[in-house]
Design an enzyme around this catalytic site. Structure first.
Site, mmCIF file in Angstrom:
data_model
loop_
_atom_site.group_PDB
_atom_site.id
_atom_site.type_symbol
_atom_site.label_atom_id
_atom_site.label_comp_id
_atom_site.label_asym_id
_atom_site.label_seq_id
_atom_site.Cartn_x
_atom_site.Cartn_y
_atom_site.Cartn_z
ATOM 1 C CD1 TRP A 1 -10.558 -0.099 1.121
ATOM 2 C CD2 TRP A 1 -11.538 -1.934 1.044
ATOM 3 N NE1 TRP A 1 -9.682 -0.723 1.087
ATOM 4 C CE2 TRP A 1 -10.251 -2.091 1.232
ATOM 5 C CE3 TRP A 1 -12.460 -2.940 0.992
ATOM 6 C CZ2 TRP A 1 -9.643 -3.432 1.356
ATOM 7 C CZ3 TRP A 1 -11.922 -4.130 1.375
ATOM 8 C CH2 TRP A 1 -10.451 -4.501 1.046
ATOM 9 C CG HIS B 1 -10.619 -12.483 6.809
ATOM 10 N ND1 HIS B 1 -9.840 -13.449 6.785
ATOM 11 C CD2 HIS B 1 -10.745 -11.763 5.692
ATOM 12 C CE1 HIS B 1 -9.118 -13.260 5.948
ATOM 13 N NE2 HIS B 1 -9.627 -12.342 5.057
ATOM 14 C CG HIS C 1 -3.805 -13.750 -2.745
ATOM 15 N ND1 HIS C 1 -3.376 -14.232 -1.509
ATOM 16 C CD2 HIS C 1 -4.320 -12.831 -2.867
ATOM 17 C CE1 HIS C 1 -4.160 -13.449 -0.678
ATOM 18 N NE2 HIS C 1 -4.726 -12.507 -1.326
ATOM 19 C CE LYS D 1 -4.232 -1.685 2.232
ATOM 20 N NZ LYS D 1 -5.057 -1.358 0.636
#
Ligand code: GLN
Ligand code: ZN
Length: 767
Positions: A572, A653, A706, A114
Site C-alpha cells: 500500500w 489477519h 461492512h 480488485k
C-alpha cells in the site's frame, strides 16, 4: 516518434469529482451541476495532454464511478432488480455502483473486485441467462465529440469485449461463450457509430490477455476479434494490453489485422524477449508502454532510450523511414496522482525525483524527441537528457548502511520460528488459559467523530501532545471496560491513534515520504494517498508500545498488540524502483520485528501482525505465484515474528478471503492464529483448510462488519456450527471479519454481545 497515453486520472486534482458526487448523493446538487463538474475535469485532462503534445489521447477514459460499470451500462448488462427501481439513468447507474435504499426498493451494489494487480477496484458485471446484450448508450460517442469540439482528435478507450466477458459473473447456466457473438455484434455497432462521428482510432483494452490463457479462452478471443476486425470499416483498431506480457497469445495477436498493438514493457517481463524472438509484423504500430503508469518515479531516460532503440530495431519502419513505434505509458495514468504542483510542502530534493501523471506527459514528449535525436546525434549532450540523468547519480539520504548490513546478515534461521507450531500451541494454551472458542476482535473500534477530531486538533497544533494522548488513553480505558463488560476473552486497545494502518506505521519509519494531495482513486469516490518509500527503511522509535502497555495496565485479561505486516505496508505504498520490492519488504520486516520484540519485552503476550493486503501483488499468472512473490513474501512475514518466545502468541489477519488457492502459503506464514474475512464468501475456504490440513488456529469472521446490520445470536451459532464441521474445536476462534473502525458504537456493542453469547452456546454444545 509519436506518443500515446492509455488513460488519464479523472477524480480531479483536488478530488473535485469525489466531492461533487457526494453532494449529488445527498441531493445537494442536481445532475446538471454534477455533469458540469465532470465536463470540466475531462476538459482539463484533454488539454493537459494536448499541451504536452501527446499524439494519441484517449477519450471515454472518464467515468463517474468505474469503466467496467460504464461498459456494462452501455451494453444493457443491468440486472432486472436495478431496472425495476425505475430511477433516472444516472440514478440506476449509481444504484449498481453503490446499492440503493428508498421508497422504490432496496438493492445491494454489484460486487467490487480488485482491478488485476492494482488497488483500484471495478464493479463486477452480472450476466443472467436472460440478459439481453444491446448497445443502449452513447457515452463513448458523446465524449469523442466533446473532445473534438475542443479541437482534440482522440482515440476512444473501451474495455474490450474479451476482458469484459471474462470479468463478468454469470448467475445462470450460460457462460461467456454464450454471449460473445451478441456482444461482438453490439461492439461492431458502436465502432460504426464512432466511425460515423469521425473517429479514426479506437483503443480496445484487453488486460485479461496478460493472464494465463488456455486454448478455450484463446479461441474465444480470436472469434471476437476476427469478427470485429472483419467489420470495422475505416476505423483503426488498437489492441491495448497492460499489467504484464502476452506470452500465451503473442503469435495470435500479431497475426490478426490490428492496426496497432499496445504492449507493456514495464511489468511485462517477457515483452522484449517476445519481440526479439518472434519479431513484429509490418504496417502496424507498436504502442510501447515504457513510461510506468503505476509508480511515481522519474523515468530513467538512458535506460528507456536503449530500450526504444532495441524496439525500433525490431519493428519494421515505414517506407518513408518513419517509425512505427509509439512511446506510451505502460497502463492508464489513473493509478498515479495528478501533479507534483500540488505538493507544496515536500522539498524539491524529493519532488525532483518524482513524476505524477502530468509530469509523465512531459516525459513522453521528451523521450520521443530524444529517441528521434538518438537515431542521428549524440543524445548525451542534450540538456533534457543530462538533467534527467543527474537524478540517477544518487539520492539524498536514501541509503543507510546500518540497514543494508542488517539485511545482508539475515540468516536462514531468522526466517524460522522455533519450536514448531504444535509445541508452541501447547505452551500457549497453558499460559493463556483461554476458554474453548476464544472470542476477540480484529483490532480497531469505531473511529467516531470525537476520535477523528482529537487527531485533527493535534495535527493542526491546536492541542498539546499530552492532551492528545490523554484523550486516547481515556478512549482505550473505555474501550477495554466495554470489552470486559461484553465478556470478550482477548482484549484490544482499539487503535484510536491510527487513521490508516499503513500511513501510521510509515510515519514512524525512516525512509518514508508523505504527500499532501497525491490522491489516487481506489473505487468510486474513495481515494487513497499511498506514502512513498524513499530510502532504506528502519524504525525511528517504538511505535505502538506505549499504547499497548497502557491498555495492559487497564485489564487482567490478555491484551493483543496490533501491528501492520511488512507485505501490506509495502503493497500500500509507492515502492522504490532502485532496489527490489523484496529488499524493501525485508527492511520493513526488520523494522516491525523490532516493534514485535519491544512489545513482547513489555509484557504483551499476544501480538497481531495484519497482512490485509498480502494477496495484492500476487502475480497475475499462476506459474509466477511462488517464484516471483510468495517465495519471499511469506518468509518476510516470518522474519517479523521468528524472534519471539514460544509462549508468545502471534496472530495475523487477512481481508478478502480469496486465498483458497494459496492455503499452504498462508500456513507457511507460521502464525499461531489467523483471522480472516469469510462471512461474505460461501465458507468454501473451510473445505480448503481441511483438505490442506491447515495447522494454524483460525478465526473465520462470523459476521460482516461492512454493514451496520446486527447479526443475531442464531445466525452466529449457525455459522460457527458450519465451521466446526471443518475445523477442530481446539483451533477455532470467534471474531468479526474485520476491524470495527467504520462502524458506530451502538451496533458494535450489540453485535459483540451476540457474538459472545453465540460462543457460550457453542461451548455447551457437543459436536
Ligand atoms: N487491525 C486492523 C483493524 O482492525 C485491520 C484492518 C484491516 O484488515 N483492513 O482495523
Ligand atoms: Zn480486514
Amino acid at each position: 516518434m509519436k506518443t500515446s497515453v492509455i488513460g488519464f486520472p479523472r477524480i480531479g486534482k483536488n478530488r473535485e469529482l469525489k466531492f461533487a458526487s457526494e453532494r449529488y448523493f445527498k441531493n445537494e446538487i442536481n445532475e446538471t451541476v454534477l455533469e458540469g463538474v465532470a465536463k470540466e475535469l475531462r476538459t482539463y485532462g484533454l488539454q493537459k495532454q494536448k499541451e504536452a503534445g501527446i499524439s494519441f489521447i484517449s477519450s471515454n477514459d472518464f467515468s463517474f464511478y468505474d469503466n467496467v460499470l460504464d461498459t456494462a451500462f452501455l451494453f444493457n448488462v443491468v440486472p432486472a432488480r436495478y431496472k425495476e427501481l425505475g430511477l433516472s439513468e444516472l440514478g440506476t447507474y449509481f444504484a449498481l455502483a453503490r446499492g440503493y435504499q428508498g421508497e422504490e426498493g432496496n438493492v445491494k451494489a454489484l460486487a467490487l473486485k480488485k482491478w488485476f494487480n492494482t488497488n483500484y477496484h471495478y464493479l463486477v458485471p452480472e450476466i443472467d441467462d436472460d440478459t439481453e446484450i444491446k448497445l443502449v448508450g452513447d457515452k463513448p460517442i458523446k465524449e469523442y465529440k466533446e473532445a473534438k469540439e475542443l479541437g482534440i482528435e482522440t482515440k476512444t478507450s473501451l474495455i474490450g469485449p474479451f476482458t469484459f466477458l471474462k470479468l463478468a459473473k454469470y448467475t445462470g447456466a450460460k457462460k461467456a461463450e454464450d454471449f460473445s457473438e451478441k456482444l461482438t455484434a453490439e461492439y461492431i455497432k458502436l465502432i460504426s457509430a464512432l466511425g460515423e462521428a469521425g473517429a479514426e482510432w479506437i483503443q480496445f483494452e484487453e488486460p485479461y490477455l496478460v493472464r494465463d490463457i488456455d486454448e478455450k479462452n484463446l479461441s474465444l478471443f480470436k472469434k471476437i476479434y476476427e469478427a470485429i476486425l472483419g467489420d470495422k470499416g475505416n476505423v483503426k483498431i488498437l489492441l491495448q494490453t497492460y499489467f504484464g506480457d502476452i506470452r500465451d497469445v503473442y503469435d495470435e495477436v500479431t497475426a490478426l489485422s490490428f492496426d496497432g498493438i499496445g504492449l507493456d514493457f514495464i511489468e511485462g517481463r517477457k515483452t522484449l524477449e517476445l519481440l526479439k524472438t518472434k519479431g513484429f509484423p509490418k504496417d502496424k504500430l507498436l504502442f510501447a508502454g515504457v513510461v510506468n503508469g503505476k509508480n511515481i518515479w522519474k523515468n530513467n531516460y538512458a535506460k528507456t532510450l536503449d530500450l526504444l532503440k532495441e524496439i525500433k530495431g525490431i519493428v519494421p519502419a515505414n517506407e518513408d523511414g518513419s517509425s512505427n513505434v509509439v512511446v506510451g505509458t505502460s497502463c492508464s495514468l489513473l493509478l498515479v496522482p495528478y501533479t507534483l504542483e500540488s505538493e507544496t510542502k515536500l522539498s524539491e530534493d524529493y519532488t525532483k525525483h518524482f513524476a505524477f501523471a502530468e509530469e509523465k506527459l512531459v516525459e513522453l514528449s521528451e523521450l520521443s524527441k530524444l529517441s528521434d535525436y538518438a537515431d542521428k546525434s549524440n543524445v548525451a549532450a542534450i540538456d533534457t537528457f543530462k538533467k534527467n540523468q543527474a537524478l540517477f547519480t544518487g539520492r539524498v539520504n536514501s541509503r543507510d548502511d546500518a540497514v543494508l548490513n542488517r539485511v545482508a546478515n539475515i540468516s536462514d534461521s531468522d526466517y524460522t520460528r522455533l519450536p514448531e507450531f504444535n509445541e508452541r500451541e501447547k505452551l500457549q494454551k497453558a499460559r493463556l488459559g483461554l476458554p474453548l472458542f476464544p472470542t476477540t476482535t480484529i483490532g480497531s473500534f469505531p473511529q467516531t467523530a470525537d476520535v477523528r477530531k482529537n487527531r485533527q486538533l493535534f495535527r493542526k497544533g491546536e492541542i498539546t501532545r499530552d492532551e492528545y494522548i490523554s484523550f486516547n488513553k481515556n478512549k482505550i480505558k473505555e474501550c477495554i471496560a466495554l470489552q470486559e463488560e461484553i465478556g470478550l476473552d482477548v482484549i484490544v486497545h482499539g487503535e484510536f491513534e491510527r487513521n490508516d494502518m499503513v500511513e501510521y506505521f510509515g510515519e514512524h519509519l525512516s525512509g518514508y515520504v508523505f504527500t499532501e494531495k497525491a490522491w489516487v482513486q481506489s473505487y468510486g469516490t474513495r481515494c487513497v494517498k499511498p506514502p512513498i518509500i524513499w530510502g532504506d527503511v528502519s524504525r525511528k522509535e517504538p511505535i505502538t508500545v506505549e499504547w499497548s502497555k497502557y491498555a495492559k495496565s487497564c485489564t487482567d485479561k490478555p491484551v493483543k498488540g496490533m501491528l501492520t505486516g511488512p507485505v501490506t505496508i509495502l503493497n500500500w505504498s509507492f515502492p522504490r524502483e532502485d532496489i527490489s520490492i523484496k529488499e524493501s519488504t525485508l527492511q520493513i520486516a526488520l523494522a516491525i520485528r523490532d516493534e514485535v520484540l519491544d512489545l513482547e519485552a513489555n509484557g504483551i503476550d499476544i501480538i497481531q501482525i495484519d497482512e490485509a493486503a498480502l494477496r495484492e501483488k500476487l502475480p497475475l499468472r499462476k506459474s509466477d505465484w511462488y517464484s516471483e512473490y510468495l517465495d519471499w513474501a511469506i518468509p518476510a512475514f516470518r522474519l517479523v515474528h521468528s524472534g519471539v518466545k514460544p509462549e508468545t502468541q502471534i496472530h495475523t489477519h487477512m481481508c478478502y478471503s480469496e486465498f483458497t488457492d494459496i492455503i499452504p502459503a498462508i500456513d507457511a506464514m507460521d502464525a499461531d492464529v489467523i483471522t480472516f474475512e469469510a462471512s461474505r464468501s460461501d465458507l468454501q475456504i473451510l473445505d480448503s483448510l481441511k483438505e490442506n490440513n491447515f495447522k494454524t488456529e483460525v478465526g473465520p469472521g462470523v459476521y460482516d462488519i461492512h454493514s451496520p446490520r446486527v447479526p443475531s445470536v442464531d445466525e452466529i451459532v449457525t455459522a460457527l456450527t458450519k465451521m466446526r464441521d471443518k475445523i477442530e474445536d481446539s483451533k477455532l476462534w470467534v471474531n468479526p471479519d474485520c476491524g470495527l473502525k467504520t462502524r458506530g458504537d451502538v451496533e458494535t456493542k450489540a453485535s459483540l454481545i451476540n457474538l459472545v453469547e453465540a460462543a457460550k452456546i457453542i461451548r455447551n454444545t457437543p459436536v
